[in-house]
Design a protein around this motif. Sequence first.
Motif, short mmCIF file in Angstrom:
data_model
loop_
_atom_site.label_atom_id
_atom_site.label_comp_id
_atom_site.label_asym_id
_atom_site.label_seq_id
_atom_site.Cartn_x
_atom_site.Cartn_y
_atom_site.Cartn_z
N UNK A 89 -13.47 -13.27 8.03
CA UNK A 89 -12.07 -12.97 7.88
C UNK A 89 -11.91 -11.58 7.29
N UNK A 90 -11.05 -10.79 7.90
CA UNK A 90 -10.80 -9.43 7.44
C UNK A 90 -9.35 -9.34 7.00
N UNK A 91 -9.15 -9.06 5.72
CA UNK A 91 -7.81 -8.89 5.20
C UNK A 91 -7.49 -7.41 5.16
N UNK A 92 -6.36 -7.05 5.73
CA UNK A 92 -6.00 -5.64 5.80
C UNK A 92 -5.89 -5.04 4.40
N UNK A 93 -6.54 -3.91 4.20
CA UNK A 93 -6.45 -3.22 2.92
C UNK A 93 -5.18 -2.36 2.89
N UNK A 94 -4.63 -2.13 1.70
CA UNK A 94 -3.47 -1.24 1.61
C UNK A 94 -3.80 0.14 2.15
N UNK A 95 -2.82 0.81 2.65
CA UNK A 95 -3.01 2.14 3.21
C UNK A 95 -2.40 3.17 2.24
N UNK A 96 -3.17 3.65 1.29
CA UNK A 96 -2.62 4.46 0.21
C UNK A 96 -2.31 5.89 0.61
N UNK A 97 -2.73 6.33 1.80
CA UNK A 97 -2.57 7.74 2.17
C UNK A 97 -1.18 8.08 2.66
N UNK A 98 -0.34 7.09 2.95
CA UNK A 98 0.98 7.35 3.51
C UNK A 98 2.06 7.06 2.47
N UNK A 99 2.75 8.11 2.05
CA UNK A 99 3.82 7.93 1.08
C UNK A 99 5.19 8.18 1.68
N UNK A 100 5.25 8.87 2.83
CA UNK A 100 6.53 9.19 3.42
C UNK A 100 7.21 10.33 2.69
N UNK A 101 8.47 10.56 2.99
CA UNK A 101 9.21 11.68 2.40
C UNK A 101 9.79 11.33 1.04
N UNK A 154 0.81 -1.21 0.00
CA UNK A 154 0.00 0.00 0.00
C UNK A 154 0.85 1.26 0.00
N UNK A 155 1.89 1.27 0.82
CA UNK A 155 2.78 2.43 0.88
C UNK A 155 3.55 2.58 -0.44
N UNK A 156 3.96 1.46 -1.02
CA UNK A 156 4.66 1.51 -2.31
C UNK A 156 3.76 2.14 -3.38
N UNK A 157 2.47 1.79 -3.35
CA UNK A 157 1.53 2.38 -4.30
C UNK A 157 1.40 3.88 -4.07
N UNK A 158 1.39 4.29 -2.79
CA UNK A 158 1.30 5.71 -2.48
C UNK A 158 2.55 6.45 -2.95
N UNK A 159 3.69 5.82 -2.83
CA UNK A 159 4.94 6.42 -3.31
C UNK A 159 4.92 6.56 -4.83
N UNK A 160 4.39 5.54 -5.49
CA UNK A 160 4.28 5.59 -6.95
C UNK A 160 3.36 6.74 -7.38
N UNK A 161 2.24 6.89 -6.68
CA UNK A 161 1.32 7.98 -6.98
C UNK A 161 1.97 9.33 -6.73
#
Length: 242
Positions: free
Chosen positions: A212-224, A66-73
Amino acid sequence: MLAVLAAALVLPACQTRGPKQEDLPVIPPEALVFRPESSLSLMHLDEGRYPNLFSPGSYALWVDEGVAQAKLQKDLQEGVAVNAGLAEDAEFILENYIVFECRLESIFPDASIAYDVIGLRNIDVYLVSPDSMRVRPIQTILGTHADEKPQGALKEFGRTNLIVFPKKNVLSGVPTIHDGAPGVRLVVDGFNSAFYFEWTRAPLLDAEGQTIVIAEPEPSLAGRLGFSAFYSKLRVLVHMFR
Protein backbone atom coordinates in the motif's frame (compact mmCIF):
# COMPACT_ATOMS: atom_id res chain seq x y z
CA MET A 1 -13.02 -0.92 -2.46
CA LEU A 2 -11.34 -2.75 0.42
CA ALA A 3 -13.03 -6.05 -0.54
CA VAL A 4 -11.94 -5.73 -4.18
CA LEU A 5 -8.31 -5.06 -3.27
CA ALA A 6 -8.23 -7.91 -0.76
CA ALA A 7 -9.73 -10.33 -3.30
CA ALA A 8 -7.18 -9.34 -5.94
CA LEU A 9 -4.30 -9.95 -3.53
CA VAL A 10 -5.64 -13.22 -2.14
CA LEU A 11 -6.59 -14.92 -5.43
CA PRO A 12 -3.05 -16.06 -6.49
CA ALA A 13 -2.36 -17.49 -3.04
CA CYS A 14 -5.62 -19.46 -3.01
CA GLN A 15 -4.37 -21.60 -5.86
CA THR A 16 -1.83 -23.34 -3.59
CA ARG A 17 -2.80 -22.68 0.02
CA GLY A 18 -5.14 -20.67 2.18
CA PRO A 19 -3.96 -17.13 2.88
CA LYS A 20 -2.54 -16.27 6.25
CA GLN A 21 -3.59 -13.11 8.02
CA GLU A 22 -0.07 -11.69 7.75
CA ASP A 23 -0.20 -12.09 3.95
CA LEU A 24 -2.92 -9.47 3.65
CA PRO A 25 -1.91 -5.81 3.64
CA VAL A 26 -3.61 -3.50 6.08
CA ILE A 27 -5.17 -0.56 4.28
CA PRO A 28 -5.33 2.51 6.51
CA PRO A 29 -8.77 4.17 6.31
CA GLU A 30 -7.20 7.48 5.32
CA ALA A 31 -5.59 5.82 2.29
CA LEU A 32 -9.01 5.08 0.82
CA VAL A 33 -9.99 8.74 0.77
CA PHE A 34 -9.43 10.31 -2.65
CA ARG A 35 -6.04 11.98 -2.74
CA PRO A 36 -4.72 13.65 -5.91
CA GLU A 37 -1.47 12.32 -7.30
CA SER A 38 -0.36 15.92 -7.80
CA SER A 39 -1.87 19.01 -6.20
CA LEU A 40 -1.30 21.17 -9.29
CA SER A 41 -3.26 21.05 -12.53
CA LEU A 42 -2.81 23.30 -15.54
CA MET A 43 -5.83 24.33 -17.58
CA HIS A 44 -6.93 22.18 -20.53
CA LEU A 45 -9.35 22.95 -23.32
CA ASP A 46 -12.30 20.58 -23.57
CA GLU A 47 -14.17 22.13 -26.46
CA GLY A 48 -15.38 25.53 -27.51
CA ARG A 49 -15.45 28.47 -29.80
CA TYR A 50 -12.64 30.39 -28.11
CA PRO A 51 -9.63 28.19 -27.30
CA ASN A 52 -7.63 31.34 -26.46
CA LEU A 53 -10.09 32.56 -23.84
CA PHE A 54 -7.59 31.77 -21.07
CA SER A 55 -3.80 32.04 -21.08
CA PRO A 56 -1.48 29.03 -20.55
CA GLY A 57 -0.49 30.41 -17.13
CA SER A 58 -3.90 29.52 -15.68
CA TYR A 59 -3.79 26.76 -13.06
CA ALA A 60 -5.70 25.28 -10.13
CA LEU A 61 -4.08 24.11 -6.91
CA TRP A 62 -5.81 21.49 -4.76
CA VAL A 63 -5.03 22.81 -1.29
CA ASP A 64 -4.56 19.69 0.82
CA GLU A 65 -2.44 19.24 3.95
CA GLY A 66 0.82 19.27 2.01
CA VAL A 67 0.00 22.51 0.21
CA ALA A 68 -1.18 24.08 3.48
CA GLN A 69 2.20 23.21 5.01
CA ALA A 70 3.95 24.80 2.02
CA LYS A 71 1.86 27.94 2.46
CA LEU A 72 2.76 28.04 6.15
CA GLN A 73 6.45 27.74 5.27
CA LYS A 74 6.01 30.53 2.73
CA ASP A 75 4.69 32.83 5.47
CA LEU A 76 7.50 31.91 7.86
CA GLN A 77 10.13 32.64 5.22
CA GLU A 78 8.52 36.02 4.50
CA GLY A 79 8.22 36.92 8.19
CA VAL A 80 4.42 36.77 8.27
CA ALA A 81 3.10 35.89 11.73
CA VAL A 82 0.43 33.17 11.82
CA ASN A 83 -2.39 33.62 14.33
CA ALA A 84 -3.08 30.54 16.48
CA GLY A 85 -6.82 30.91 15.97
CA LEU A 86 -6.34 31.00 12.22
CA ALA A 87 -4.31 27.79 12.39
CA GLU A 88 -7.22 26.10 14.21
CA ASP A 89 -9.66 27.37 11.58
CA ALA A 90 -7.37 25.99 8.87
CA GLU A 91 -7.55 22.52 10.44
CA PHE A 92 -11.34 22.68 10.42
CA ILE A 93 -11.38 23.75 6.77
CA LEU A 94 -8.96 21.00 5.73
CA GLU A 95 -11.12 18.43 7.48
CA ASN A 96 -14.44 19.53 6.00
CA TYR A 97 -13.84 21.22 2.64
CA ILE A 98 -12.13 20.78 -0.70
CA VAL A 99 -10.60 24.11 -1.65
CA PHE A 100 -8.95 25.06 -4.93
CA GLU A 101 -6.71 28.06 -5.42
CA CYS A 102 -7.64 28.90 -8.99
CA ARG A 103 -5.35 31.29 -10.84
CA LEU A 104 -7.00 32.51 -14.03
CA GLU A 105 -5.19 34.57 -16.65
CA SER A 106 -6.46 35.86 -19.98
CA ILE A 107 -5.00 37.81 -22.86
CA PHE A 108 -8.15 37.56 -24.97
CA PRO A 109 -8.26 40.27 -27.69
CA ASP A 110 -11.48 41.70 -26.27
CA ALA A 111 -10.20 43.17 -23.00
CA SER A 112 -13.65 43.43 -21.45
CA ILE A 113 -14.20 39.68 -21.92
CA ALA A 114 -10.70 38.90 -20.63
CA TYR A 115 -11.45 40.89 -17.49
CA ASP A 116 -14.81 39.17 -17.04
CA VAL A 117 -13.59 35.59 -17.38
CA ILE A 118 -10.80 35.88 -14.80
CA GLY A 119 -13.46 37.05 -12.36
CA LEU A 120 -15.74 34.16 -13.35
CA ARG A 121 -18.39 36.52 -14.66
CA ASN A 122 -20.89 34.62 -16.85
CA ILE A 123 -18.84 31.49 -16.11
CA ASP A 124 -20.16 28.24 -14.66
CA VAL A 125 -17.75 26.33 -12.38
CA TYR A 126 -18.38 22.79 -11.13
CA LEU A 127 -16.74 19.46 -10.31
CA VAL A 128 -17.38 16.47 -12.54
CA SER A 129 -16.91 12.93 -11.23
CA PRO A 130 -16.17 9.91 -13.47
CA ASP A 131 -19.90 9.03 -13.44
CA SER A 132 -20.63 12.51 -14.89
CA MET A 133 -22.23 13.84 -11.72
CA ARG A 134 -21.88 17.61 -11.35
CA VAL A 135 -21.22 19.30 -8.02
CA ARG A 136 -21.33 23.07 -7.79
CA PRO A 137 -19.30 25.05 -5.23
CA ILE A 138 -20.83 26.24 -2.00
CA GLN A 139 -18.55 29.27 -2.02
CA THR A 140 -16.58 31.20 -4.63
CA ILE A 141 -14.24 33.84 -3.26
CA LEU A 142 -12.88 36.18 -5.91
CA GLY A 143 -9.48 37.80 -5.62
CA THR A 144 -9.73 41.32 -4.28
CA HIS A 145 -8.13 42.78 -7.40
CA ALA A 146 -7.10 41.84 -10.91
CA ASP A 147 -3.50 41.98 -12.06
CA GLU A 148 -2.86 43.73 -15.33
CA LYS A 149 0.24 43.83 -17.53
CA PRO A 150 0.87 44.71 -21.19
CA GLN A 151 1.51 41.94 -23.69
CA GLY A 152 2.39 43.71 -26.91
CA ALA A 153 -0.69 45.54 -28.13
CA LEU A 154 -2.90 43.59 -25.70
CA LYS A 155 -3.30 43.40 -21.93
CA GLU A 156 -3.08 40.26 -19.85
CA PHE A 157 -5.38 40.11 -16.85
CA GLY A 158 -5.00 37.74 -13.92
CA ARG A 159 -6.92 36.99 -10.72
CA THR A 160 -6.51 34.42 -7.95
CA ASN A 161 -9.86 32.97 -6.84
CA LEU A 162 -10.82 30.35 -4.27
CA ILE A 163 -13.38 27.66 -5.14
CA VAL A 164 -14.88 25.72 -2.21
CA PHE A 165 -16.73 22.39 -2.16
CA PRO A 166 -17.89 20.40 0.88
CA LYS A 167 -16.16 17.06 1.38
CA LYS A 168 -19.58 15.52 2.04
CA ASN A 169 -23.13 16.35 1.04
CA VAL A 170 -24.66 18.12 4.03
CA LEU A 171 -28.00 16.29 3.76
CA SER A 172 -27.03 12.79 2.60
CA GLY A 173 -23.52 12.51 4.03
CA VAL A 174 -22.31 11.10 0.70
CA PRO A 175 -18.71 12.11 -0.18
CA THR A 176 -18.43 14.77 -2.86
CA ILE A 177 -15.69 12.68 -4.46
CA HIS A 178 -16.25 8.94 -4.11
CA ASP A 179 -13.41 7.04 -2.44
CA GLY A 180 -12.94 4.84 -5.48
CA ALA A 181 -12.97 7.62 -8.08
CA PRO A 182 -9.98 7.38 -10.44
CA GLY A 183 -10.04 11.12 -11.02
CA VAL A 184 -12.01 14.34 -10.93
CA ARG A 185 -12.32 17.47 -13.05
CA LEU A 186 -12.95 21.10 -12.16
CA VAL A 187 -14.76 22.58 -15.16
CA VAL A 188 -14.75 26.26 -16.13
CA ASP A 189 -17.51 26.75 -18.70
CA GLY A 190 -18.61 29.95 -20.42
CA PHE A 191 -18.66 31.99 -23.61
CA ASN A 192 -19.38 28.81 -25.60
CA SER A 193 -16.08 27.34 -24.42
CA ALA A 194 -15.35 24.67 -21.80
CA PHE A 195 -12.02 24.25 -20.02
CA TYR A 196 -11.02 21.98 -17.18
CA PHE A 197 -8.44 21.18 -14.54
CA GLU A 198 -7.95 17.50 -13.77
CA TRP A 199 -6.54 15.42 -10.92
CA THR A 200 -5.93 11.68 -10.92
CA ARG A 201 -6.03 9.56 -7.81
CA ALA A 202 -2.76 8.80 -6.07
CA PRO A 203 -1.98 5.06 -6.31
CA LEU A 204 -2.79 2.76 -3.39
CA LEU A 205 -0.49 -0.09 -4.47
CA ASP A 206 3.07 -0.22 -5.72
CA ALA A 207 4.15 -1.51 -9.12
CA GLU A 208 3.93 -5.15 -7.93
CA GLY A 209 0.42 -4.61 -6.59
CA GLN A 210 1.45 -5.73 -3.10
CA THR A 211 2.37 -2.76 -0.96
CA ILE A 212 0.00 0.00 0.00
CA VAL A 213 1.32 3.40 -1.00
CA ILE A 214 -0.04 6.43 0.82
CA ALA A 215 0.43 9.68 -1.04
CA GLU A 216 2.98 11.91 0.67
CA PRO A 217 2.27 15.63 1.06
CA GLU A 218 3.59 17.79 -1.75
CA PRO A 219 5.46 20.55 0.09
CA SER A 220 6.93 22.24 -2.99
CA LEU A 221 3.69 23.91 -4.12
CA ALA A 222 2.52 26.92 -2.15
CA GLY A 223 0.66 28.86 -4.83
CA ARG A 224 0.43 32.65 -4.90
CA LEU A 225 -1.22 33.08 -1.51
CA GLY A 226 0.51 32.46 1.81
CA PHE A 227 -1.11 30.62 4.70
CA SER A 228 -2.52 33.70 6.42
CA ALA A 229 -3.81 35.35 3.25
CA PHE A 230 -5.38 32.10 2.06
CA TYR A 231 -7.15 30.99 5.23
CA SER A 232 -8.22 34.50 6.24
CA LYS A 233 -10.40 34.51 3.13
CA LEU A 234 -11.97 31.21 4.20
CA ARG A 235 -12.80 31.99 7.83
CA VAL A 236 -16.39 32.71 6.79
CA LEU A 237 -16.78 28.94 6.32
CA VAL A 238 -15.90 28.33 9.95
CA HIS A 239 -18.32 30.91 11.29
CA MET A 240 -21.17 29.84 8.99
CA PHE A 241 -20.97 26.08 9.24
CA ARG A 242 -19.08 25.14 12.40
